[in-house]
Design an enzyme around this catalytic site. Structure first.
Site, PDB file in Angstrom:
ATOM      1  N   SER A  16       0.861  -1.184   0.000  1.00 15.21           N
ATOM      2  CA  SER A  16       0.000   0.000   0.000  1.00 15.21           C
ATOM      3  C   SER A  16       0.889   1.222   0.000  1.00 15.21           C
ATOM      4  O   SER A  16       1.957   1.231   0.622  1.00 15.21           O
ATOM      5  CB  SER A  16      -0.893   0.015   1.246  1.00 15.21           C
ATOM      6  OG  SER A  16      -1.491   1.285   1.419  1.00 15.21           O
ATOM      7  N   SER A  17       0.437   2.269  -0.682  1.00 17.42           N
ATOM      8  CA  SER A  17       1.265   3.478  -0.729  1.00 17.42           C
ATOM      9  C   SER A  17       1.390   4.156   0.630  1.00 17.42           C
ATOM     10  O   SER A  17       2.229   5.043   0.805  1.00 17.42           O
ATOM     11  CB  SER A  17       0.698   4.464  -1.755  1.00 17.42           C
ATOM     12  OG  SER A  17      -0.647   4.782  -1.470  1.00 17.42           O
ATOM     13  N   CYS A  18       0.590   3.737   1.610  1.00 20.00           N
ATOM     14  CA  CYS A  18       0.721   4.326   2.949  1.00 20.00           C
ATOM     15  C   CYS A  18       1.988   3.864   3.658  1.00 20.00           C
ATOM     16  O   CYS A  18       2.310   4.367   4.735  1.00 20.00           O
ATOM     17  CB  CYS A  18      -0.499   4.004   3.794  1.00 20.00           C
ATOM     18  SG  CYS A  18      -0.591   2.306   4.367  1.00 20.00           S
ATOM     19  N   LYS A  70       2.248  -3.840   6.465  1.00 19.39           N
ATOM     20  CA  LYS A  70       2.544  -3.971   5.039  1.00 19.39           C
ATOM     21  C   LYS A  70       4.052  -3.894   4.780  1.00 19.39           C
ATOM     22  O   LYS A  70       4.577  -4.606   3.914  1.00 19.39           O
ATOM     23  CB  LYS A  70       1.799  -2.890   4.250  1.00 19.39           C
ATOM     24  CG  LYS A  70       0.323  -3.178   4.076  1.00 19.39           C
ATOM     25  CD  LYS A  70       0.104  -4.433   3.236  1.00 19.39           C
ATOM     26  CE  LYS A  70      -1.327  -4.677   2.883  1.00 19.39           C
ATOM     27  NZ  LYS A  70      -1.511  -5.885   2.051  1.00 19.39           N
ATOM     28  N   HIS A  99     -13.097   3.768   2.294  1.00 18.56           N
ATOM     29  CA  HIS A  99     -12.111   4.667   1.712  1.00 18.56           C
ATOM     30  C   HIS A  99     -12.826   5.891   1.153  1.00 18.56           C
ATOM     31  O   HIS A  99     -14.049   5.907   1.003  1.00 18.56           O
ATOM     32  CB  HIS A  99     -11.333   3.957   0.585  1.00 18.56           C
ATOM     33  CG  HIS A  99     -10.384   2.915   1.084  1.00 18.56           C
ATOM     34  ND1 HIS A  99     -10.630   1.579   0.979  1.00 18.56           N
ATOM     35  CD2 HIS A  99      -9.174   3.031   1.695  1.00 18.56           C
ATOM     36  CE1 HIS A  99      -9.627   0.897   1.511  1.00 18.56           C
ATOM     37  NE2 HIS A  99      -8.730   1.748   1.948  1.00 18.56           N
ATOM     38  N   TYR A 130      -1.256  -0.250  10.136  1.00 13.91           N
ATOM     39  CA  TYR A 130      -1.453  -0.925   8.845  1.00 13.91           C
ATOM     40  C   TYR A 130      -0.184  -0.831   8.001  1.00 13.91           C
ATOM     41  O   TYR A 130       0.245  -1.823   7.396  1.00 13.91           O
ATOM     42  CB  TYR A 130      -2.632  -0.273   8.117  1.00 13.91           C
ATOM     43  CG  TYR A 130      -2.904  -0.826   6.739  1.00 13.91           C
ATOM     44  CD1 TYR A 130      -3.431  -2.106   6.564  1.00 13.91           C
ATOM     45  CD2 TYR A 130      -2.654  -0.071   5.608  1.00 13.91           C
ATOM     46  CE1 TYR A 130      -3.694  -2.607   5.295  1.00 13.91           C
ATOM     47  CE2 TYR A 130      -2.915  -0.567   4.332  1.00 13.91           C
ATOM     48  CZ  TYR A 130      -3.430  -1.830   4.180  1.00 13.91           C
ATOM     49  OH  TYR A 130      -3.683  -2.326   2.927  1.00 13.91           O
TER      50      TYR A 130
END
Length: 316
Positions: free
Chosen positions: A113-115, A146, A185, A142
């Site tokens: 995930s880009s987070c 990841k 989201h 989160y």
């Protein structure tokens, strides 16, 4: 190291998380390939249960794995369900990646995930910005889970010469999204909110945050196509970002969704709600060099997403 291209045709392919937005998009895309599709419902195998995961792999022998299973949600869900988000995502990644290694899976693609990138990393976000600064606090659990999955893939490549790869999708939308009023989201949340406001004849809608942050949005079916492309053509330890390379303010995006849904009232912004990261745009130059670019324009994609939302409502 394993050579590319990887021959997908004729393989047995396990999509972990096939009922989620990403997993279901992968299933749709894999229907165009000559593969034997393997899926398992969470009621049959809980991917958090290591023994159950190993037993399933031993009995089905998948040759390819797309690891799309995850506990996901929007900014409120990430900030509220912090324990669940770190535990579930850590253990799912660990169980599936290790089982893939033990049972001789030929290729695995892990969806991050880009987070995972630092909150204030230089924009657009390059793959090498990972672990160069503090994370966005609201989704840190989160993100850490990841990151652990990413590093596990890297470690198994290095120690065991496993043909496992990592991809980093940007913000996604499309069929199969979660429309929960609090835990969705931003795209699904706005589609639901503007739809309900239009139906109710509401004169105004309040959007969380200031509207100033900039976000990049990718149609989930584009993501699935990129994943198939990379599975066939890419084999390296470096991450690969998957996005459009374009972003938009939340305010402008809200107006786009309102227009698509047919809502004509006033849009207010609640600055007491968190904004999250100020900007999140992926550098997709590596992906472009690998021969793939996003195909679905944002206005067209939001129209398709709204149609999917209406179908989900009709089927409920």
């Amino acid at each position: 190291m394993v050579k590319t291209p990887f021959e997908l045709a004729g393989k047995s392919v396990f999509v972990a998380g096939h009922r989620g937005m990403v997993g279901s998009a992968l299933v749709r895309r894999l229907a165009q390939e000559h593969v034997t599709l393997l899926t398992v419902d969470r009621r049959e195998v809980d991917l958090r249960d290591q023994a159950a995961v190993n037993q399933w792999f031993a009995g089905h022998h998948p040759q390819v794995v797309f690891l799309a299973a995850a506990k996901v949600g929007g900014i409120i869900a990430n900030d509220t369900l912090r324990g669940e988000f770190i535990y579930d995502n850590l253990i799912i990644a660990a169980n599936v990646i290790h089982a893939a290694h033990v049972h001789g899976v030929q290729k695995l693609l892990f969806l991050g995930s880009s987070c995972i990138y630092p909150k204030l990393a230089e924009q657009p976000l390059r793959e090498d910005s990972l672990l160069t600064g503090p994370l966005e606090p609201t989704n840190e659990p989160y993100a850490i889970a990841k990151i652990a999955g990413v590093k596990m893939v890297e470690a198994y490549r290095r120690q065991y010469d496993s043909d496992f790869i990592n991809v980093m999708p940007t913000n996604l939308y499309g069929p199969g999204d979660n429309y929960h009023p609090e835990y969705s989201h931003v795209v699904a949340g706005l589609i639901r909110r503007f739809h309900e406001a239009r139906v109710a004849g509401a004169s105004e809608v309040t959007v969380w945050g200031s509207g100033k942050p900039r976000r990049e949005f990718l149609c989930v079916d584009d993501l699935a196509d990129a994943c198939i492309h990379l599975l066939k053509t890419y084999s390296d330890s470096e991450l690969v970002n998957i996005g459009t390379g374009e972003d938009i303010t939340i305010a402008d995006f809200a107006h786009l969704v309102a227009s698509t849904v047919g809502y004509g009232g006033r849009i207010n912004f609640d600055t007491s709600r968190p904004d999250g990261t100020p900007r999140k745009l992926l550098d997709v130059s590596r992906l472009a060099r690998l021969g793939w670019r996003a195909k679905v324009p944002l206005p067209e994609g939001i129209k398709l997403a709204y149609e999917a939302f209406l179908r989900s409502r009709a089927a409920a």
